[in-house]
Design an enzyme around this catalytic site. Structure first.
Site, PDB file in Angstrom:
ATOM      1  N   GLU A 151      45.795  40.109  38.874  1.00  0.00           N
ATOM      2  CA  GLU A 151      44.305  40.621  37.668  1.00  0.00           C
ATOM      3  C   GLU A 151      44.794  39.738  36.406  1.00  0.00           C
ATOM      4  O   GLU A 151      46.251  40.189  35.517  1.00  0.00           O
ATOM      5  CB  GLU A 151      44.195  42.380  37.239  1.00  0.00           C
ATOM      6  CG  GLU A 151      43.146  42.262  38.849  1.00  0.00           C
ATOM      7  CD  GLU A 151      43.009  43.570  38.573  1.00  0.00           C
ATOM      8  OE1 GLU A 151      41.634  43.865  39.093  1.00  0.00           O
ATOM      9  OE2 GLU A 151      43.709  44.769  37.642  1.00  0.00           O
TER      10      GLU A 151
ATOM     11  N   CYS B 134      45.966  39.007  28.781  1.00  0.00           N
ATOM     12  CA  CYS B 134      46.514  39.780  29.278  1.00  0.00           C
ATOM     13  C   CYS B 134      47.052  38.792  30.699  1.00  0.00           C
ATOM     14  O   CYS B 134      46.487  39.120  31.604  1.00  0.00           O
ATOM     15  CB  CYS B 134      46.578  41.183  29.095  1.00  0.00           C
ATOM     16  SG  CYS B 134      47.968  41.806  29.884  1.00  0.00           S
TER      17      CYS B 134
ATOM     18  N   CYS C 146      55.043  45.233  41.253  1.00  0.00           N
ATOM     19  CA  CYS C 146      55.908  45.865  40.618  1.00  0.00           C
ATOM     20  C   CYS C 146      56.918  46.738  40.702  1.00  0.00           C
ATOM     21  O   CYS C 146      56.730  47.145  41.842  1.00  0.00           O
ATOM     22  CB  CYS C 146      55.240  46.855  39.354  1.00  0.00           C
ATOM     23  SG  CYS C 146      55.772  46.701  37.434  1.00  0.00           S
TER      24      CYS C 146
ATOM     25  N   CYS D 242      57.785  53.279  36.372  1.00  0.00           N
ATOM     26  CA  CYS D 242      57.124  54.135  35.959  1.00  0.00           C
ATOM     27  C   CYS D 242      56.385  55.641  35.888  1.00  0.00           C
ATOM     28  O   CYS D 242      55.336  54.364  36.426  1.00  0.00           O
ATOM     29  CB  CYS D 242      56.833  52.831  34.382  1.00  0.00           C
ATOM     30  SG  CYS D 242      58.058  52.313  33.885  1.00  0.00           S
TER      31      CYS D 242
ATOM     32  N   CYS E 142      52.598  54.996  35.164  1.00  0.00           N
ATOM     33  CA  CYS E 142      51.425  53.268  35.060  1.00  0.00           C
ATOM     34  C   CYS E 142      51.445  53.227  36.267  1.00  0.00           C
ATOM     35  O   CYS E 142      52.182  53.666  37.480  1.00  0.00           O
ATOM     36  CB  CYS E 142      52.747  52.511  34.586  1.00  0.00           C
ATOM     37  SG  CYS E 142      51.941  50.838  35.029  1.00  0.00           S
TER      38      CYS E 142
ATOM     39  N   CYS F 162      45.715  49.529  29.842  1.00  0.00           N
ATOM     40  CA  CYS F 162      46.592  49.622  29.762  1.00  0.00           C
ATOM     41  C   CYS F 162      47.295  50.571  31.416  1.00  0.00           C
ATOM     42  O   CYS F 162      46.931  51.725  31.167  1.00  0.00           O
ATOM     43  CB  CYS F 162      47.705  49.894  28.659  1.00  0.00           C
ATOM     44  SG  CYS F 162      49.441  50.139  28.556  1.00  0.00           S
TER      45      CYS F 162
END
Length: 382
Positions: A89, A102, A109, A113, A116, A339
């Site tokens: 995205e 962005c 990933c 974390c 997230c 975020c």
């Protein structure tokens, strides 16, 4: 071969092998990155014969848009599909007539974390330069911002490598993409308008500044190794003393070009007055500024957002010590574009649809569907 994603020298080599002189590469570059051409027939300064040969041997492949959403606050998000079926995205965050795009650097990933949602997905693969640059070009397509406008008039004024993935785990492809984005005869983004956000891959930080010369943002999120290692496992490999030393040595860092430290506010975890004072000690002597980010919750998240009154108190403590510490208000929450939220919703919706279909099948049909589902995951078509 996809011509998008090639550097200028690589494009020159391609045209040379076709028997063309170097100025032809400059013309093709102009059409791709300044005019935004999507078809070789649009390149009217080239001969018909050359256009035909280019079309026979090469493509101008952008990612395809699987879904485009616009939030109530004007934030726009694209779910993009690449040639192998993988998806990532990109988001445009408007601000006073301008705004940042962005972009993602990886599919999935590897960092995990804990705050997230993007990090709950497995890493699939790195994005290549065409796929990184292509995200910005798709945003330009969406806003009709071709040919490349001047800095004073462009709506898509900045690029931030803050989407899915860790850019410094894909540094070669990201560096190549940055060179294309910043070329003055094409997309023409100043390197001062490109920011890379890292979780703290210490060995790559100096190289980022030396080779790319772009702005650096760091996902800090804690003032002690104990807390940071709990919420960001990468800190166990690169603890704070190593990270801060790398930031102080970042090429070009100065009071005029400060490092941005991103700090998500987690209730009862990293948001006390003592945490703020520890941050002041941690960054002493480092030209930096903070972005305080209210936590963006997601289903099953292990944290809550710090109350706004405490976030403001936290910001005041930093400000009273002479540190810039604005509170970054969430954007695009209603379309999960804030975020730490990228891609998760599209994956969840797809899985829910798959499970709903299974419920209507016979045992034999379900077994066949499950086998096909496994193959699709393995080949990236799901």
């Amino acid at each position: 071969m996809n011509l998008i994603g090639l550097t200028r020298s690589e494009l020159t080599t391609v045209l040379s092998h076709m028997g063309e002189k170097p100025f032809r590469a400059r013309q093709v570059w102009h059409w791709i990155y300044f005019r935004g051409a999507t078809d070789f027939d649009q390149m009217s300064t080239l001969s018909k014969d050359l256009r035909g040969r280019l079309a026979a041997e090469h493509t101008l492949g952008r990612p395809t848009v699987s879904r485009e959403q616009t939030a109530q606050d004007g934030t726009r998000k694209w779910l993009l599909r690449f040639a192998d079926g993988k998806e990532a995205e990109a988001v445009h965050i408007p601000e006073d007539g301008r705004g940042a795009v962005c972009v993602s650097s990886q599919v999935g990933c590897t960092l995990t974390c804990r705050f997230c949602h993007t990090g709950t997905q497995m890493l699939v693969r790195n994005l290549d330069p065409a796929e990184v640059v292509g995200q910005f070009m798709v945003a330009r397509d969406s806003y009709g911002e071709w040919p490349t406008p001047t800095d004073e008039t462009r709506r898509l004024s900045n690029v931030v490598l803050m989407g899915m993935g860790e850019p410094l785990f894909n540094v070669d492809n990201v560096a190549k993409a940055v060179s294309i984005l910043s070329d003055g005869e094409g997309l023409a983004l100043s390197r001062r308008r490109i920011t890379l956000s890292t979780s703290g891959v210490v060995p790559m930080i100096e190289r980022c500044g030396r080779e790319m010369g772009i702005n650096l943002a760091v996902s800090l999120h804690a003032a002690t190794d104990e807390v940071r290692s709990e919420i960001m496992p990468i800190n166990r490999k690169y603890p704070l003393d190593q990270l801060m030393a790398a930031l102080r040595a970042y090429p070009g860092v100065s009071n005029a070009r400060r490092i941005t430290l991103e700090y998500v506010m987690l209730k009862g975890v990293n948001d006390s007055d003592a945490d703020a004072r520890a941050l002041i000690r941690l960054v002493q002597g480092l030209p930096c500024k903070f972005n305080l980010i209210p936590f963006n919750p997601w289903p099953g998240a292990p944290y809550e957002c710090t109350p706004m009154r405490q976030i403001e108190r936290f910001a005041d403590i930093l400000a009273n010590a002479g540190l810039t510490a604005p509170i970054r208000m969430p954007r695009g929450r209603d379309i999960l574009a804030a975020c730490g939220q990228l891609k998760s919703e599209s994956e969840r919706e797809r899985l829910q649809g798959y499970r709903a279909r299974l419920a209507t099948m016979t045992a034999e049909e379900r077994a066949a569907a499950e086998a096909e589902h496994g193959r699709a995951i393995g080949t990236g078509t799901l």
